[in-house]
Design a protein around this motif. Sequence first.
Motif, PDB file in Angstrom:
ATOM      1  N   LYS A   9       0.832  -1.207   0.000  1.00 38.46           N
ATOM      2  CA  LYS A   9       0.000   0.000   0.000  1.00 38.46           C
ATOM      3  C   LYS A   9       0.868   1.259   0.000  1.00 38.46           C
ATOM      4  N   THR A  10       1.984   1.213   0.710  1.00 36.67           N
ATOM      5  CA  THR A  10       2.897   2.358   0.724  1.00 36.67           C
ATOM      6  C   THR A  10       3.463   2.585  -0.673  1.00 36.67           C
ATOM      7  N   ARG A  15       3.632   5.735  -5.665  1.00 39.08           N
ATOM      8  CA  ARG A  15       3.380   5.779  -7.109  1.00 39.08           C
ATOM      9  C   ARG A  15       2.314   6.826  -7.438  1.00 39.08           C
ATOM     10  N   PHE A  16       1.227   6.847  -6.673  1.00 35.26           N
ATOM     11  CA  PHE A  16       0.149   7.802  -6.883  1.00 35.26           C
ATOM     12  C   PHE A  16       0.645   9.242  -6.697  1.00 35.26           C
ATOM     13  N   LEU A  17       1.393   9.485  -5.630  1.00 38.25           N
ATOM     14  CA  LEU A  17       1.908  10.829  -5.372  1.00 38.25           C
ATOM     15  C   LEU A  17       2.868  11.284  -6.464  1.00 38.25           C
ATOM     16  N   MET A  18       3.664  10.360  -6.971  1.00 41.32           N
ATOM     17  CA  MET A  18       4.559  10.700  -8.080  1.00 41.32           C
ATOM     18  C   MET A  18       3.737  11.073  -9.309  1.00 41.32           C
ATOM     19  N   LYS A  19       2.673  10.311  -9.563  1.00 39.99           N
ATOM     20  CA  LYS A  19       1.841  10.575 -10.741  1.00 39.99           C
ATOM     21  C   LYS A  19       1.183  11.943 -10.669  1.00 39.99           C
ATOM     22  N   ILE A  20       0.568  12.279  -9.530  1.00 39.52           N
ATOM     23  CA  ILE A  20      -0.141  13.562  -9.460  1.00 39.52           C
ATOM     24  C   ILE A  20       0.816  14.751  -9.417  1.00 39.52           C
ATOM     25  N   ASN A  21       2.069  14.492  -9.009  1.00 39.36           N
ATOM     26  CA  ASN A  21       3.081  15.548  -9.030  1.00 39.36           C
ATOM     27  C   ASN A  21       3.890  15.551 -10.326  1.00 39.36           C
ATOM     28  N   TYR A  41      11.787   1.891  -8.211  1.00 45.60           N
ATOM     29  CA  TYR A  41      10.832   0.886  -8.682  1.00 45.60           C
ATOM     30  C   TYR A  41      10.517  -0.122  -7.574  1.00 45.60           C
ATOM     31  N   HIS A  42      11.504  -0.452  -6.750  1.00 49.17           N
ATOM     32  CA  HIS A  42      11.266  -1.350  -5.614  1.00 49.17           C
ATOM     33  C   HIS A  42      10.306  -0.710  -4.617  1.00 49.17           C
ATOM     34  N   TRP A  43      10.469   0.590  -4.360  1.00 54.49           N
ATOM     35  CA  TRP A  43       9.534   1.285  -3.472  1.00 54.49           C
ATOM     36  C   TRP A  43       8.132   1.244  -4.054  1.00 54.49           C
ATOM     37  N   MET A  44       8.010   1.549  -5.333  1.00 56.21           N
ATOM     38  CA  MET A  44       6.707   1.636  -5.988  1.00 56.21           C
ATOM     39  C   MET A  44       5.992   0.283  -6.054  1.00 56.21           C
ATOM     40  N   SER A  45       6.754  -0.794  -6.082  1.00 60.28           N
ATOM     41  CA  SER A  45       6.146  -2.124  -6.167  1.00 60.28           C
ATOM     42  C   SER A  45       5.960  -2.776  -4.804  1.00 60.28           C
ATOM     43  N   GLY A  46       6.417  -2.119  -3.732  1.00 52.90           N
ATOM     44  CA  GLY A  46       6.246  -2.662  -2.393  1.00 52.90           C
ATOM     45  C   GLY A  46       7.285  -3.677  -1.981  1.00 52.90           C
ATOM     46  N   ILE A  47       8.343  -3.810  -2.746  1.00 43.41           N
ATOM     47  CA  ILE A  47       9.426  -4.729  -2.393  1.00 43.41           C
ATOM     48  C   ILE A  47      10.186  -4.188  -1.183  1.00 43.41           C
ATOM     49  N   SER A  48      10.353  -2.875  -1.154  1.00 44.16           N
ATOM     50  CA  SER A  48      11.025  -2.204  -0.041  1.00 44.16           C
ATOM     51  C   SER A  48      10.387  -0.832   0.139  1.00 44.16           C
ATOM     52  N   ILE A  49      10.791  -0.141   1.184  1.00 41.40           N
ATOM     53  CA  ILE A  49      10.316   1.222   1.407  1.00 41.40           C
ATOM     54  C   ILE A  49      11.523   2.135   1.599  1.00 41.40           C
ATOM     55  N   ASP A  67       4.077  11.222   6.776  1.00 39.75           N
ATOM     56  CA  ASP A  67       2.981  10.330   7.149  1.00 39.75           C
ATOM     57  C   ASP A  67       2.020  10.061   5.995  1.00 39.75           C
ATOM     58  N   ALA A  68       1.908  10.997   5.069  1.00 35.22           N
ATOM     59  CA  ALA A  68       0.991  10.819   3.938  1.00 35.22           C
ATOM     60  C   ALA A  68       1.486   9.754   2.971  1.00 35.22           C
ATOM     61  N   MET A  69       2.755   9.381   3.063  1.00 33.59           N
ATOM     62  CA  MET A  69       3.306   8.367   2.160  1.00 33.59           C
ATOM     63  C   MET A  69       3.264   6.962   2.752  1.00 33.59           C
ATOM     64  N   ILE A  70       3.185   6.866   4.063  1.00 30.30           N
ATOM     65  CA  ILE A  70       3.263   5.575   4.737  1.00 30.30           C
ATOM     66  C   ILE A  70       1.867   5.041   5.042  1.00 30.30           C
ATOM     67  N   CYS A  71       1.626   3.795   4.681  1.00 29.92           N
ATOM     68  CA  CYS A  71       0.360   3.127   4.983  1.00 29.92           C
ATOM     69  C   CYS A  71       0.637   1.984   5.951  1.00 29.92           C
TER      70      CYS A  71
END
Length: 99
Positions: A9-10, A15-21, A41-49, A67-71
């Motif tokens: 989810k993070t 990914r969403f925040l990157m897209k809207i920005n 890409y690892h962050w965006m796919s949830g492999i790592s944060i 906090d808005a980036m972390i789920c």
Amino acid sequence: MPPLIDYEKTGNRIRFLMKINEITPKDVQDYIGLSCVQTIYHWMSGISIPKTEHLYMLSGLMNVDMDAMICGDRDKYSNQEKKEKIMTIVKVMFNNEEM
């Protein structure tokens, strides 16, 4: 059991925040100074944060609080009333600095 971060989810949130920005993984790589774009890409796919300092840099780049980036599931473990009292005390102790 302590609160946990949901990596998938993070990653979706980042990914969403990157897209809207209108920010590309290459933009993030250059901004943070990473040697490899694959990390993003690892962050965006949830492999790592991102580690803390990278989250801090990303929050500025994406115009949101960290906090808005972390789920995760922290809210089910926290006491909102106590949290608000503590944040008020912290703001007073640190001369109303932005939190």
